[in-house]
Every structure is written in structure tokens, then in C-alpha cells.
Design a protein around this motif. Structure first.
Motif, PDB file in Angstrom:
ATOM      1  N   PRO A  14       4.750  10.124   2.994  1.00  0.00           N
ATOM      2  CA  PRO A  14       4.072  11.041   3.922  1.00  0.00           C
ATOM      3  C   PRO A  14       3.827  12.369   3.221  1.00  0.00           C
ATOM      4  O   PRO A  14       4.686  12.846   2.480  1.00  0.00           O
ATOM      5  CB  PRO A  14       5.076  11.191   5.067  1.00  0.00           C
ATOM      6  CG  PRO A  14       5.979   9.999   4.955  1.00  0.00           C
ATOM      7  CD  PRO A  14       6.044   9.686   3.493  1.00  0.00           C
ATOM      8  N   LYS A  15       2.686  12.995   3.464  1.00  0.00           N
ATOM      9  CA  LYS A  15       2.308  14.153   2.655  1.00  0.00           C
ATOM     10  C   LYS A  15       2.681  15.504   3.253  1.00  0.00           C
ATOM     11  O   LYS A  15       2.667  16.504   2.547  1.00  0.00           O
ATOM     12  CB  LYS A  15       0.796  14.112   2.386  1.00  0.00           C
ATOM     13  CG  LYS A  15       0.357  12.921   1.562  1.00  0.00           C
ATOM     14  CD  LYS A  15       1.075  12.855   0.216  1.00  0.00           C
ATOM     15  CE  LYS A  15       0.599  11.673  -0.614  1.00  0.00           C
ATOM     16  NZ  LYS A  15       1.348  11.526  -1.875  1.00  0.00           N
ATOM     17  N   SER A  16       3.008  15.582   4.533  1.00  0.00           N
ATOM     18  CA  SER A  16       3.246  16.909   5.105  1.00  0.00           C
ATOM     19  C   SER A  16       4.438  16.966   6.045  1.00  0.00           C
ATOM     20  O   SER A  16       4.545  17.868   6.860  1.00  0.00           O
ATOM     21  CB  SER A  16       1.993  17.382   5.835  1.00  0.00           C
ATOM     22  OG  SER A  16       1.646  16.471   6.864  1.00  0.00           O
ATOM     23  N   ARG A  17       5.354  16.007   5.939  1.00  0.00           N
ATOM     24  CA  ARG A  17       6.495  15.951   6.849  1.00  0.00           C
ATOM     25  C   ARG A  17       7.408  17.167   6.703  1.00  0.00           C
ATOM     26  O   ARG A  17       8.068  17.566   7.645  1.00  0.00           O
ATOM     27  CB  ARG A  17       7.276  14.656   6.587  1.00  0.00           C
ATOM     28  CG  ARG A  17       8.170  14.221   7.699  1.00  0.00           C
ATOM     29  CD  ARG A  17       8.569  12.767   7.628  1.00  0.00           C
ATOM     30  NE  ARG A  17       9.001  12.308   6.325  1.00  0.00           N
ATOM     31  CZ  ARG A  17       9.745  11.213   6.139  1.00  0.00           C
ATOM     32  NH1 ARG A  17      10.139  10.507   7.183  1.00  0.00           N
ATOM     33  NH2 ARG A  17      10.077  10.824   4.932  1.00  0.00           N
ATOM     34  N   LEU A  18       7.432  17.767   5.490  1.00  0.00           N
ATOM     35  CA  LEU A  18       8.316  18.899   5.229  1.00  0.00           C
ATOM     36  C   LEU A  18       7.537  20.180   4.944  1.00  0.00           C
ATOM     37  O   LEU A  18       8.080  21.113   4.332  1.00  0.00           O
ATOM     38  CB  LEU A  18       9.237  18.577   4.047  1.00  0.00           C
ATOM     39  CG  LEU A  18      10.151  17.371   4.226  1.00  0.00           C
ATOM     40  CD1 LEU A  18      10.987  17.152   2.977  1.00  0.00           C
ATOM     41  CD2 LEU A  18      11.049  17.510   5.448  1.00  0.00           C
ATOM     42  N   GLU A  19       6.315  20.229   5.395  1.00  0.00           N
ATOM     43  CA  GLU A  19       5.479  21.416   5.168  1.00  0.00           C
ATOM     44  C   GLU A  19       6.183  22.653   5.720  1.00  0.00           C
ATOM     45  O   GLU A  19       6.653  22.677   6.856  1.00  0.00           O
ATOM     46  CB  GLU A  19       4.133  21.243   5.861  1.00  0.00           C
ATOM     47  CG  GLU A  19       3.067  22.200   5.343  1.00  0.00           C
ATOM     48  CD  GLU A  19       2.597  21.861   3.946  1.00  0.00           C
ATOM     49  OE1 GLU A  19       2.411  22.813   3.177  1.00  0.00           O
ATOM     50  OE2 GLU A  19       2.425  20.664   3.637  1.00  0.00           O
ATOM     51  N   GLY A  20       6.272  23.702   4.895  1.00  0.00           N
ATOM     52  CA  GLY A  20       6.886  24.951   5.306  1.00  0.00           C
ATOM     53  C   GLY A  20       8.385  25.013   5.139  1.00  0.00           C
ATOM     54  O   GLY A  20       8.998  26.053   5.388  1.00  0.00           O
ATOM     55  N   LYS A  21       9.013  23.925   4.697  1.00  0.00           N
ATOM     56  CA  LYS A  21      10.459  23.882   4.515  1.00  0.00           C
ATOM     57  C   LYS A  21      10.840  24.313   3.098  1.00  0.00           C
ATOM     58  O   LYS A  21      10.064  24.157   2.150  1.00  0.00           O
ATOM     59  CB  LYS A  21      11.003  22.487   4.787  1.00  0.00           C
ATOM     60  CG  LYS A  21      10.680  21.939   6.179  1.00  0.00           C
ATOM     61  CD  LYS A  21      11.311  22.765   7.269  1.00  0.00           C
ATOM     62  CE  LYS A  21      11.087  22.132   8.641  1.00  0.00           C
ATOM     63  NZ  LYS A  21      11.670  22.950   9.733  1.00  0.00           N
TER      64      LYS A  21
END
Length: 267
Positions: A14-21
């Protein structure tokens, strides 16, 4: 010993599951640690990697840059037993904006042999690195996690926590102790939206486990205990860690997930 199906599974990211983390991963310039750092970054996180040696950090940063992750990774020297080094990795996380995810991955096994033949020095060193440092990292990460309104703490244990390896006696004891640390810390921190979980890899193809995975009678004996009939790959551990770092696992805490191809894992 690496099946086509395993390759196909590890290719799904998945490409954005941790976006901003923002994540800190210790002992993350090779093997399982590097794979975890890479996967976290691939899913959108900013990641601080570390090693006891600057040369290892530089080499890992080059590898990750070649994978297109130059803007997602920073690195620093960190010996997890040194307070000033632990402070340094969290200072790097602060520069990125704070901390959401801590993965305590560092481990050592300075002596090989039966448990009761272990020297006091090796006993102390193994506990200091494998257990005390994990506790201190979690404790020192708390202010940053609280500032972000919660977060994830993960300890990397081992199948040896459940099925002790006779020549890795004290190592096995420390890895079992991490299961207890996970349970107690998870209960304490659950009201603060901070989950604490553990991942226990089985026999994974790394330098650390090469004594078990190299062809010969030891490898054959090890393989007999793995129902899937193959050793694991670092990406397969990284995928589980990243799941625990994501919101997909937000109602899971105090648990240990075993990644061992079916090896027995009950205390």
C-alpha cells in the motif's frame, strides 16, 4: 528456499497507509531492520535509521536512495545502550516533526553455548542490549508519542522466545522477557492511544541467522521444524511490522505476532 507465492505476496505494498507518520527504527542498516525501515518509507512514513557505525548508516542511506526513498529517510549513529545516542535518534525524529512509530530492533548474542555456561559479562551485555535498551527506548519515546496524541511501539523478539535454541540460551531468555515487557507496557499505555506489540520472527535469511540457514546438517534440522519448508525473508517480517504501525491494527495491543512459517510458538 524462496517460493514464487512468497515473492508475489511481498510485492504488494500500500502506498499511503503511513502518510504523515514519523518512525524510528533501531539497528536498521541491514537485515530485518533495514527491510522494516524501507517498507515504512514505501508506505509513506519518514524514517530515522541507525547503526553503531557511521559507515553502515551511509551504506544503507545509499541503498534506500537507489530505491527512490532519498527524501523519506535520515540516518544517524546510535548504540542503543548509550543514553546520548538514544537521545540523538529522537532528536532526529523531532527535526522531522515528532514521533509516531518506534521499532526496537537491536539485538545481540555475544556468546554461544548452554545457558548455565554463559559468562556473567555476556549475560549482562545481552540483557542490556536486548531488554534494557528496548525498555529505555520506549520510555524515552513516550513524550514524543504523547505530543502526537498516541502512537505505536513495537519490539522485535524471536521464535527463540517460545522455542529456546540450546546454543543461544541467554539470547532466548531475553527474547522471552520482551513478551512480558510488551504485555505490561501495553496495559499501561492503552488509555493514551499508544499500542505496544511484539513481532517474533522465525528463521529468516539474514547474516544473523546464517549459522542455521547455510547448507548442511544444521540447516536440515532447522528445516524439519518449519511446516512451510522454507526460511523466511526479511520483507515478510517488515510487512507485519508495518501492519502493526498502521491504523489497520489500531485495536491490537499487547500481542506478539509470530512470523515463522508455522514453527511451534507456545510457552
Amino acid at each position: 528456499m524462496f517460493s514464487k507465492n512468497a515473492r508475489q505476496l511481498s510485492s504488494y505494498i500500500p502506498k499511503s497507509r503511513l502518510e504523515g507518520k514519523i518512525a524510528v527504527v533501531t539497528a536498521s542498516t541491514d537485515g530485518i531492520g533495514l527491510a522494516i525501515a524501507k517498507r515504512l518509507a514505501q508506505e509513506g512514513a519518514k524514517v530515522v535509521i541507525s547503526s553503531r557505525k557511521q559507515a553502515n548508516v551511509d551504506k544503507a542511506l545509499s541503498k534506500l536512495a537507489a530505491d527512490g526513498l532519498r527524501n523519506s529517510i535520515v540516518g544517524t549513529v546510535c548504540h542503543v545502550n548509550k543514553a546520548e545516542d538514544r537521545k540523538r535518534i529522537f532528536d532526529e525524529a523531532k527535526k522531522l516533526g515528532g514521533l509516531d512509530i518506534l521499532v526496537s530492533n537491536a539485538g545481540t548474542n555475544p556468546e554461544v553455548g548452554p545457558l548455565l555456561e554463559c559468562s556473567e559479562n555476556a549475560w549482562d551485555k545481552t540483557f542490556e542490549t536486548n531488554l534494557k535498551a528496548a525498555f529505555m527506548l520506549a520510555k524515552e519515546a513516550l513524550p514524543l508519542l504523547r505530543e502526537r496524541g498516541g502512537g505505536r511501539i513495537m519490539f522485535i523478539s524471536s521464535i527463540a522466545a517460545f522455542a529456546p535454541v540450546s546454543l543461544l540460551g541467554v539470547y532466548s531468555v531475553t527474547k522471552t522477557a520482551l513478551l512480558g515487557l510488551t504485555k505490561v507496557a501495553a496495559q499501561d499505555l492503552a488509555p493514551e492511544n499508544i499500542t505496544v506489540n511484539c513481532v517474533a520472527p522465525g528463521i529468516i535469511n539474514t547474516k544473523f541467522s546464517s549459522m542455521l540457514t547455510q547448507e548442511g546438517p544444521i540447516q536440515e534440522e532447522a528445516m524439519r521444524n518449519i511446516p512451510m519448508n522454507r526460511f523466511g525473508e526479511v520483507d515478510e517480517v517488515a510487512g507485519v511490522v508495518t501492519f502493526l504501525a498502521s491504523d489497520d491494527s489500531k485495536y491490537i495491543t499487547g500481542e506478539t505476532i509470530v512470523v515463522s512459517g508455522g514453527m511451534q510458538s507456545h510457552l
